[in-house]
Design an enzyme around this catalytic site. Structure first.
Site, PDB file in Angstrom:
ATOM      1  N   THR A 114       0.831  -1.207   0.000  1.00 30.63           N
ATOM      2  CA  THR A 114       0.000   0.000   0.000  1.00 30.63           C
ATOM      3  C   THR A 114       0.865   1.257   0.000  1.00 30.63           C
ATOM      4  OG1 THR A 114      -1.409   1.327   1.477  1.00 30.63           O
ATOM      5  CG2 THR A 114      -0.137  -0.384   2.524  1.00 30.63           C
ATOM      6  N   ASP A 115       0.315   2.341  -0.522  1.00 36.18           N
ATOM      7  CA  ASP A 115       1.060   3.621  -0.489  1.00 36.18           C
ATOM      8  C   ASP A 115       1.196   4.143   0.948  1.00 36.18           C
ATOM      9  OD1 ASP A 115      -1.586   4.379  -0.035  1.00 36.18           O
ATOM     10  OD2 ASP A 115      -1.605   5.976  -1.540  1.00 36.18           O
ATOM     11  N   GLU A 116       0.422   3.549   1.881  1.00 41.95           N
ATOM     12  CA  GLU A 116       0.483   4.042   3.267  1.00 41.95           C
ATOM     13  C   GLU A 116       1.837   3.778   3.910  1.00 41.95           C
ATOM     14  OE1 GLU A 116      -3.061   3.517   5.650  1.00 41.95           O
ATOM     15  OE2 GLU A 116      -4.288   3.347   3.858  1.00 41.95           O
ATOM     16  N   LYS A 175       2.427  -3.281   7.312  1.00 41.86           N
ATOM     17  CA  LYS A 175       2.617  -3.469   5.865  1.00 41.86           C
ATOM     18  C   LYS A 175       4.059  -3.129   5.469  1.00 41.86           C
ATOM     19  CE  LYS A 175      -0.114  -4.439   3.183  1.00 41.86           C
ATOM     20  NZ  LYS A 175      -0.562  -5.805   2.709  1.00 41.86           N
ATOM     21  N   TYR A 210      -1.337  -0.326  11.269  1.00 47.63           N
ATOM     22  CA  TYR A 210      -1.599  -0.989   9.981  1.00 47.63           C
ATOM     23  C   TYR A 210      -0.463  -0.732   9.003  1.00 47.63           C
ATOM     24  CZ  TYR A 210      -3.232  -1.376   5.164  1.00 47.63           C
ATOM     25  OH  TYR A 210      -3.309  -1.665   3.823  1.00 47.63           O
TER      26      TYR A 210
HETATM   27  P1  NAD Z   1      -9.998  -6.751   3.020  1.00 43.94           P
HETATM   28  O1  NAD Z   1      -9.910  -6.486   4.476  1.00 43.94           O
HETATM   29  O2  NAD Z   1     -11.252  -6.417   2.278  1.00 43.94           O
HETATM   30  O3  NAD Z   1      -9.698  -8.294   2.727  1.00 43.94           O
HETATM   31  C1  NAD Z   1      -8.724  -9.015   3.407  1.00 43.94           C
HETATM   32  C2  NAD Z   1      -8.997 -10.502   3.208  1.00 43.94           C
HETATM   33  O4  NAD Z   1      -7.946 -11.236   3.845  1.00 43.94           O
HETATM   34  C3  NAD Z   1     -10.316 -10.972   3.844  1.00 43.94           C
HETATM   35  O5  NAD Z   1     -11.000 -11.799   2.945  1.00 43.94           O
HETATM   36  C4  NAD Z   1      -9.871 -11.737   5.077  1.00 43.94           C
HETATM   37  O6  NAD Z   1     -10.760 -12.788   5.436  1.00 43.94           O
HETATM   38  C5  NAD Z   1      -8.524 -12.267   4.602  1.00 43.94           C
HETATM   39  N1  NAD Z   1      -7.632 -12.568   5.723  1.00 43.94           N
HETATM   40  C6  NAD Z   1      -7.356 -11.779   6.811  1.00 43.94           C
HETATM   41  N2  NAD Z   1      -6.501 -12.414   7.636  1.00 43.94           N
HETATM   42  C7  NAD Z   1      -6.216 -13.611   7.057  1.00 43.94           C
HETATM   43  C8  NAD Z   1      -5.383 -14.701   7.428  1.00 43.94           C
HETATM   44  N3  NAD Z   1      -4.677 -14.679   8.557  1.00 43.94           N
HETATM   45  N4  NAD Z   1      -5.314 -15.770   6.600  1.00 43.94           N
HETATM   46  C9  NAD Z   1      -6.041 -15.804   5.446  1.00 43.94           C
HETATM   47  N5  NAD Z   1      -6.853 -14.812   5.060  1.00 43.94           N
HETATM   48  C10 NAD Z   1      -6.937 -13.713   5.859  1.00 43.94           C
HETATM   49  O7  NAD Z   1      -8.747  -5.995   2.395  1.00 43.94           O
HETATM   50  P2  NAD Z   1      -8.558  -5.330   0.946  1.00 43.94           P
HETATM   51  O8  NAD Z   1      -8.986  -3.921   0.999  1.00 43.94           O
HETATM   52  O9  NAD Z   1      -9.109  -6.239  -0.083  1.00 43.94           O
HETATM   53  O10 NAD Z   1      -6.972  -5.330   0.869  1.00 43.94           O
HETATM   54  C11 NAD Z   1      -6.272  -6.432   0.282  1.00 43.94           C
HETATM   55  C12 NAD Z   1      -4.789  -6.125   0.288  1.00 43.94           C
HETATM   56  O11 NAD Z   1      -4.539  -4.941  -0.465  1.00 43.94           O
HETATM   57  C13 NAD Z   1      -4.223  -5.857   1.689  1.00 43.94           C
HETATM   58  O12 NAD Z   1      -2.953  -6.473   1.759  1.00 43.94           O
HETATM   59  C14 NAD Z   1      -4.103  -4.347   1.759  1.00 43.94           C
HETATM   60  O13 NAD Z   1      -3.045  -3.966   2.598  1.00 43.94           O
HETATM   61  C15 NAD Z   1      -3.816  -4.004   0.311  1.00 43.94           C
HETATM   62  N6  NAD Z   1      -4.251  -2.663  -0.144  1.00 43.94           N
HETATM   63  C16 NAD Z   1      -5.528  -2.238   0.075  1.00 43.94           C
HETATM   64  C17 NAD Z   1      -5.927  -0.998  -0.417  1.00 43.94           C
HETATM   65  C18 NAD Z   1      -7.349  -0.510  -0.251  1.00 43.94           C
HETATM   66  O14 NAD Z   1      -7.639   0.622  -0.601  1.00 43.94           O
HETATM   67  N7  NAD Z   1      -8.270  -1.314   0.238  1.00 43.94           N
HETATM   68  C19 NAD Z   1      -5.022  -0.199  -1.105  1.00 43.94           C
HETATM   69  C20 NAD Z   1      -3.716  -0.659  -1.296  1.00 43.94           C
HETATM   70  C21 NAD Z   1      -3.352  -1.908  -0.815  1.00 43.94           C
HETATM   71  P1  TYD Z   2     -10.376   4.485   4.966  1.00 41.66           P
HETATM   72  O1  TYD Z   2     -11.398   4.094   3.974  1.00 41.66           O
HETATM   73  O2  TYD Z   2     -10.382   3.853   6.315  1.00 41.66           O
HETATM   74  O3  TYD Z   2      -8.954   4.261   4.250  1.00 41.66           O
HETATM   75  P2  TYD Z   2      -7.470   4.727   4.722  1.00 41.66           P
HETATM   76  O4  TYD Z   2      -7.512   5.212   6.105  1.00 41.66           O
HETATM   77  O5  TYD Z   2      -6.709   3.449   4.602  1.00 41.66           O
HETATM   78  O6  TYD Z   2      -7.057   5.766   3.734  1.00 41.66           O
HETATM   79  O7  TYD Z   2     -10.441   6.049   5.164  1.00 41.66           O
HETATM   80  C1  TYD Z   2     -10.298   6.946   4.077  1.00 41.66           C
HETATM   81  C2  TYD Z   2     -10.330   8.347   4.628  1.00 41.66           C
HETATM   82  O8  TYD Z   2     -11.637   8.613   5.149  1.00 41.66           O
HETATM   83  C3  TYD Z   2      -9.368   8.570   5.786  1.00 41.66           C
HETATM   84  O9  TYD Z   2      -8.820   9.887   5.685  1.00 41.66           O
HETATM   85  C4  TYD Z   2     -10.243   8.477   7.029  1.00 41.66           C
HETATM   86  C5  TYD Z   2     -11.589   8.977   6.534  1.00 41.66           C
HETATM   87  N1  TYD Z   2     -12.775   8.390   7.196  1.00 41.66           N
HETATM   88  C6  TYD Z   2     -13.761   9.219   7.740  1.00 41.66           C
HETATM   89  O10 TYD Z   2     -13.677  10.466   7.666  1.00 41.66           O
HETATM   90  N2  TYD Z   2     -14.850   8.643   8.340  1.00 41.66           N
HETATM   91  C7  TYD Z   2     -14.995   7.295   8.443  1.00 41.66           C
HETATM   92  O11 TYD Z   2     -16.003   6.818   9.043  1.00 41.66           O
HETATM   93  C8  TYD Z   2     -13.981   6.445   7.881  1.00 41.66           C
HETATM   94  C9  TYD Z   2     -14.096   4.953   7.951  1.00 41.66           C
HETATM   95  C10 TYD Z   2     -12.886   7.043   7.258  1.00 41.66           C
END
Ligand code: NAD
Ligand code: TYD
Length: 337
Positions: free
Chosen positions: A124-126, A156, A152
């Site tokens: 992630t970019d985080e 990562k 978090y």
């Molecule tokens: P999510 O929380 O929707 O999904 C995570 C999945 O992993 C779930 O299905 C959960 O059951 C499974 N999981 C959790 N712990 C596990 C374990 N111990 N063993 C097996 N499975 C397990 O997350 P997401 O948003 O789909 O993110 C997926 C990946 O992409 C993550 O690694 C996250 O860091 C990365 N990512 C997410 C975003 C975003 O905007 N959501 C952006 C950049 C990178």
């Molecule tokens: P989020 O979807 O949790 O992603 P991330 O923190 O990984 O970027 O949050 C996106 C942005 O929205 C973040 O700046 C926090 C804000 N946010 C709210 O303002 N209210 C909310 O209830 C949530 C879940 C997030």
């Protein structure tokens, strides 16, 4: 090829499973522990596919994972499995360290043992921390130092460092992608966009942290899937690729756009206490993946948001089923009844 997708019952992993089934001839095996964030209903349209197989397993359970690796003989491993919600990591960091770091280590050890040709870490970019709001000229490149803010993002970043160490020390054939915030179908409604859509549809308050000025760089999940697919096929081993489409929006802009699409009043917005350590701005420079691999994003944010809102309107049953149980408890603790 046979591709292991871990975390494939979650948001991005499930979109990637569908992407592979639709756009490749590969066999796809999903391993997911089905935590609160993973739901088999999300994979409804894949479960009977002849090129798809599902295992309910935890990536931190080495013995079970070893049996799966031995039986399946994967060519490629794509690790999406993670605890992914910043707010939850602030309340309970331990599970983040276990799944995100130890889970990654176990997958890499098994990838080495069973001669996997490519291990891809979905990051992630985080991991780069944040950028100042007033410096619109600054972007994260692959050379930006890691500088994390939340448990978090730290977990990562820890995993990324370990992946790079496995490349250098053991020659693990790895790649890493660092993507900006995703949105689209199957996004669990604890994250900003799906939570705001859900609450607006139920005429509940929309909780905006602080002043809503924090900026995120939004990318449609299908553009992220396309990027990962390109990286595992054409990306150079040992490299990191940033993924983003220059779609920066402040949170309040996003929330107002959702209300406008749904024809709901801005009176639903409520400003709540800010997140601890809240990152100000994320913004990706995607030059490397564009010039090396020819990746381009296709969705403009407004079109993607509209499509996403329509998906949630058409799939309210999915929302109902994934937000019962444990999630209700979390929501009440976090935001009150
Ligand atoms: P999510 O929380 O929707 O999904 C995570 C999945 O992993 C779930 O299905 C959960 O059951 C499974 N999981 C959790 N712990 C596990 C374990 N111990 N063993 C097996 N499975 C397990 O997350 P997401 O948003 O789909 O993110 C997926 C990946 O992409 C993550 O690694 C996250 O860091 C990365 N990512 C997410 C975003 C975003 O905007 N959501 C952006 C950049 C990178
Ligand atoms: P989020 O979807 O949790 O992603 P991330 O923190 O990984 O970027 O949050 C996106 C942005 O929205 C973040 O700046 C926090 C804000 N946010 C709210 O303002 N209210 C909310 O209830 C949530 C879940 C997030």
């Amino acid at each position: 090829m046979k591709i292991l997708v871990t975390g494939g019952a979650g948001f991005i992993g499930s979109n990637f499973v569908y992407y592979l089934l639709q756009n490749s001839e590969d066999d796809v095996v999903c391993v997911d522990a089905l935590t609160y964030a993973g739901n088999l209903k999300t994979l409804d349209n894949a479960l009977n596919h002849p090129r798809f197989k599902f295992y309910k397993a935890d990536i931190t359970d080495k013995a079970t994972m070893e049996k799966i690796f031995a039986d399946e003989k994967f060519d490629v491993v794509v690790n999406f499995a993670a605890e992914s919600h910043v707010d939850r990591s602030i309340v309970n960091p331990t599970i983040f360290l276990t799944t995100n770091i130890i889970g990654t280590q176990i997958l890499m050890d098994l990838s080495l043992k069973f001669n996997v040709k490519r291990y891809h870490q979905v990051s992630t970019d985080e991991v780069y921390g944040d950028l100042p709001l007033e410096r619109k000229d600054l972007f994260f490149t692959e050379n930006t130092p890691l500088h994390t803010s939340s448990p978090y993002s730290s977990s990562k970043a820890g995993a990324d460092l370990l992946v790079q160490a496995y490349y250098r020390t053991y020659g693990l054939p790895m790649t890493i992608s660092r993507c900006s915030n995703n949105y689209g179908p199957y996004h669990f409604p604890e994250k900003l966009i799906p939570l705001m859509i859900k609450n607006a549809l139920e005429n509940k308050k929309l909780p905006v942290y602080g002043k809503g000025e924090n900026v995120r760089d939004w990318l449609h999940v299908s553009d992220h899937c396309k990027a990962i697919d390109l990286i595992i096929r054409k990306g150079r081993i040992g490299e990191v690729y940033n993924v983003g489409g220059h779609n920066e929006r402040s949170n309040i802009e996003v929330v107002k756009a959702i209300l406008k699409h749904l024809g709901k009043s801005e009176d639903l917005i409520t400003y709540v206490e800010d997140r601890k350590g809240h990152d100000l701005r994320y913004a990706i420079d995607p030059t490397k993946i564009q010039s090396e691999l020819g990746w381009k994003h296709t969705f403009q944010f407004e079109d993607g948001l509209k499509q996403t809102i329509e998906w949630y309107l058409d799939n309210q049953e999915w929302v109902e089923s994934v937000t019962s149980g444990e999630y209700q408890h979390y929501y009440e603790q976090r935001y009150g009844k």
